[in-house]
Each structure stands twice: as structure tokens, then as C-alpha cells.
Design an enzyme around this catalytic site. Structure first.
Site, mmCIF file in Angstrom:
data_model
loop_
_atom_site.group_PDB
_atom_site.id
_atom_site.type_symbol
_atom_site.label_atom_id
_atom_site.label_comp_id
_atom_site.label_asym_id
_atom_site.label_seq_id
_atom_site.Cartn_x
_atom_site.Cartn_y
_atom_site.Cartn_z
ATOM 1 N N CYS A 49 -0.531 4.032 2.132
ATOM 2 C CA CYS A 49 -0.070 3.816 3.473
ATOM 3 C C CYS A 49 1.482 4.039 4.026
ATOM 4 C CB CYS A 49 -0.465 2.467 4.100
ATOM 5 S SG CYS A 49 -1.916 1.704 3.273
ATOM 6 N N ASP A 50 2.193 3.691 3.192
ATOM 7 C CA ASP A 50 3.653 3.577 3.618
ATOM 8 C C ASP A 50 4.698 4.463 2.782
ATOM 9 O OD1 ASP A 50 2.860 1.719 5.596
ATOM 10 O OD2 ASP A 50 3.092 -0.020 4.162
ATOM 11 N N CYS A 75 1.003 -1.133 -0.018
ATOM 12 C CA CYS A 75 -0.054 0.082 -0.035
ATOM 13 C C CYS A 75 0.972 1.442 -0.025
ATOM 14 C CB CYS A 75 -1.020 -0.020 1.299
ATOM 15 S SG CYS A 75 -1.891 1.431 1.233
#
Ligand code: NDP
Length: 317
Positions: free
Chosen positions: A145-146, A142
Site C-alpha cells: 500500500c505505502d 503494508c
């Protein structure tokens, strides 16, 4: 299977299947509405977020939070209002007529007045040992997300579809260089997304190339070994490795009763969490192939509990 469905059932008012942000948010709302929810945690208690490290984009955590802590907090919050959280996996269902039936762990029969499906989707991985070793330490599924953790650094994205194209372009805005690793000699992504990728100067596409191994040290990923169509091996230095080869929605056991799209994502009536079966609701990634964020999953979990509450109150009047 028949004898499993013919045993004496445990009767439940509101059953929630799945323990990611969608399931627990549904549980918080359902418990506060006195629906006495029982939540089964499933195969991966806490869901996909437990495989990420820090979450910095969930509103309300100015200093970020780890995926594991956030899921523990959501669970505590759901339990505080009376949700009964149980270990167990839904293994079969019969939604042919109410009350709907669910088998847990191939042995126990439940009958529920309302059911909220929050079983999520599972990111596909390449299946390399080194990929598994560095999950959460540079290997991620992701970028939203990261990606932030790799700003200013070089990263790699594997995949040739819309997700990979979108993740590569997103990362290109944060990172110094993005290597897009594509196993075919073309991108499967839509023309518009392909154009975006091709017109982004810090994305390098490696066509007809597969990932042999992810290298790293105690601090995480340091590079990737690639092999091209002629068998040539080369190493690129990257700090992050993003796998974007698709997701598999966890809807298999529901498919004979619940409408899904071609991939298996549950169809809900737009603007609601209602499925084609009365009294069965869906929330989170099981019905969302697009946004796939913790906060959107939580939002639809709230919707599912409100829809279930409305359904049960009309049923009892
Ligand atoms: P897709 O299934 O469309 O694409 C998967 C990609 O990963 C393909 O290029 C495939 O290669 C590659 N791949 C699969 N397995 C491997 C492997 N083991 N090693 C290397 N490469 C592999 O998945 P997406 O997640 O990209 O998209 C899913 C759906 O969601 C699509 O319908 C897409 O259009 C949609 N979507 C739409 C978006 C938007 O409109 N903004 C954004 C994201 C997704 P190959 O081509 O060789 O099979």
C-alpha cells in the site's frame, strides 16, 4: 448470556458485520439485489484502510484517494441503494441452527436469514508510543500500500517471518536501502523467502535487534533507534518504518461455530465465500491471510453478496 439470546429478536434478511471494502462492497451488491442489508460498522468504522494515507493502487482512482475518503465513498454508495448502516459491534453469536443469532453491543439480539462476516484482520504493532505517533506519517503495516511513497529512500522493516521477508524484498525493488530488523538470530521465514532476502544486495539484516524508538519531525519518520543483544544502541536514518510482525484475524466470537485455520482465519469453500455453516458467508481479510488488498477484499465482498442472494432465493422457493 442465555437471557441475551432469549429476548425478542429484531429480524433481518441480510446482516453484514464489518465496514471495510469487503463489507461495503457486499452491502452495495446485497442492497441492489433487494436483500435489505443491515451493516454493523464494528470497532473501527471503515476498517484498516482508514489508517493508511493515500491509496494509489485501487483501480479507478487515477490520482489516488485517501483511505478515509474511499471508505466514506463506499459507505455513501452502499447507503444510496438502501443499506442501513449502524454503529455497533457484534459481541456474540449462536449459529447452531437457523435463523442465526447475533448479539450487538452485549445487549441487542438480531436474527438473520443470511450473514456476511467481513470483520477483517488487525495488523499487530510493536506497541511503542512513537510508533503510534507516526502511524500514517511513515509508520505503516503494508508495503504494497505505502512502499511507493518511499521510492529512492531508505526504509526499515521489522519482523522475521514470511510477511517481513516479502515486504523487505518488495521494498528493495523501490527503495535505496532496506534495513530488516529481526529480534532473533535467525529468520522464521520459509527457506525460499530467506534466500530471496539474503540475495538482495540492498537489504541489510540486523539480527538480535529490537526497536527502541521511532524518531521523526513534523513531516514524519526520520529514523529508528535500535538496540542489539549486547545492549548497544544505534540510530539508522529511514523515511519509512514497516511493521510486519503478523496480523490477527477478528474471528474470536465466531470460532465455536465457524471453522478457522490455526491462526484464526475463517475457512471458506474454495472459489466461494461459503463457510461450514449454511447461510453464513465470509469475505475480505477475515478469510484471506495472503493477498490482503482492498481490491481483493472488495472482490470477495461481491462474491459473498452473490452467494447470499443465491442462498436466500433457494431458501424461499
Ligand atoms: P509470523 O507470525 O510468521 O512471523 C512474525 C514475525 O514477527 C516473527 O519473525 C516474529 O519473531 C516477529 N515478531 C513478532 N512480534 C514481534 C515483536 N513484538 N517485535 C519484533 N518482532 C516480532 O507472521 P507473518 O505475517 O510473517 O506470517 C503469517 C503467516 O502467513 C505465516 O504462516 C506465513 O508463512 C504466511 N505467509 C506466507 C506468505 C507466502 O507464502 N508468500 C507471505 C506472507 C505470509 P519471532 O520469530 O522471534 O517470533
Amino acid at each position: 448470556m442465555d437471557e441475551l439470546f432469549n429476548q425478542q429478536p429484531e429480524k433481518i434478511k441480510c446482516l453484514i458485520i464489518g465496514s471495510g471494502p469487503a463489507g461495503f462492497t457486499a452491502a452495495i451488491y446485497a442492497a441492489r439485489a433487494n436483500l435489505k442489508p443491515v451493516l454493523y460498522e464494528g470497532l473501527q468504522p471503515g476498517g484498516q484502510l482508514t489508517t493508511t494515507t493515500d491509496i494509489e493502487n485501487f483501480p479507478g482512482y487515477p490520482n489516488g484517494v485517501t483511505g478515509a475518503t474511499m471508505m466514506e465513498d463506499l459507505k455513501k454508495q452502499a447507503m444510496r441503494f438502501g443499506t442501513e448502516v449502524r454503529m455497533g459491534i457484534a459481541t456474540a453469536v449462536d449459529f447452531s441452527k437457523p435463523p442465526h443469532k447475533v448479539i450487538i453491543d452485549n445487549e441487542k439480539l438480531l436474527e438473520a436469514e443470511a450473514i456476511i462476516i467481513a470483520t477483517g484482520a488487525t495488523a499487530k504493532y510493536l506497541g511503542l508510543e512513537s510508533e503510534n505517533k507516526y502511524k500514517g506519517m511513515g509508520v505503516s503495516a503494508c508495503a504494497t500500500c505505502d512502499g511507493f511513497f518511499y521510492r529512492g529512500q531508505d526504509v526499515a522493516v521489522v519482523g522475521g517471518g514470511d510477511t517481513a521477508a516479502e515486504e523487505a524484498t518488495y521494498l528493495a525493488g523501490l527503495c535505496k536501502k532496506v534495513h530488516l530488523i529481526v529480534r532473533k538470530n535467525y529468520l522464521r521465514a520459509s527457506k525460499a523467502m530467506q534466500n530471496k532476502v539474503l540475495n538482495t544486495s540492498n537489504i541489510t539484516i540486523h539480527f538480535e535487534t529490537v526497536t527502541k524508538e521511532i524518531t521523526g519531525d513534523d513531516n514524519g519518520v526520520t529514523g529508528v533507534l535500535l538496540e542489539n543483544a549486547t545492549g548497544e544502541i544505534k540510530k539508522i536514518d529511514v523515511a519509512g518504518f514497516f511493521v510486519a510482525i503478523g496480523h490477527q484475524p477478528n474471528s474470536e466470537i465466531f470460532k465455536s461455530f465457524i471453522e478457522t485455520d490455526d491462526v484464526g482465519y475463517i475457512k471458506t469453500i474454495p472459489g466461494t465465500s461459503k463457510t461450514n455453516v449454511d447461510g453464513v458467508f465470509a469475505c475480505g481479510d477475515i478469510q484471506d491471510s495472503h493477498y490482503r488488498q482492498a481490491v481483493t477484499a472488495a472482490g470477495t465482498g461481491c462474491m459473498a453478496a452473490i452467494d447470499a442472494e443465491k442462498y436466500l432465493s433457494l431458501k424461499h422457493t
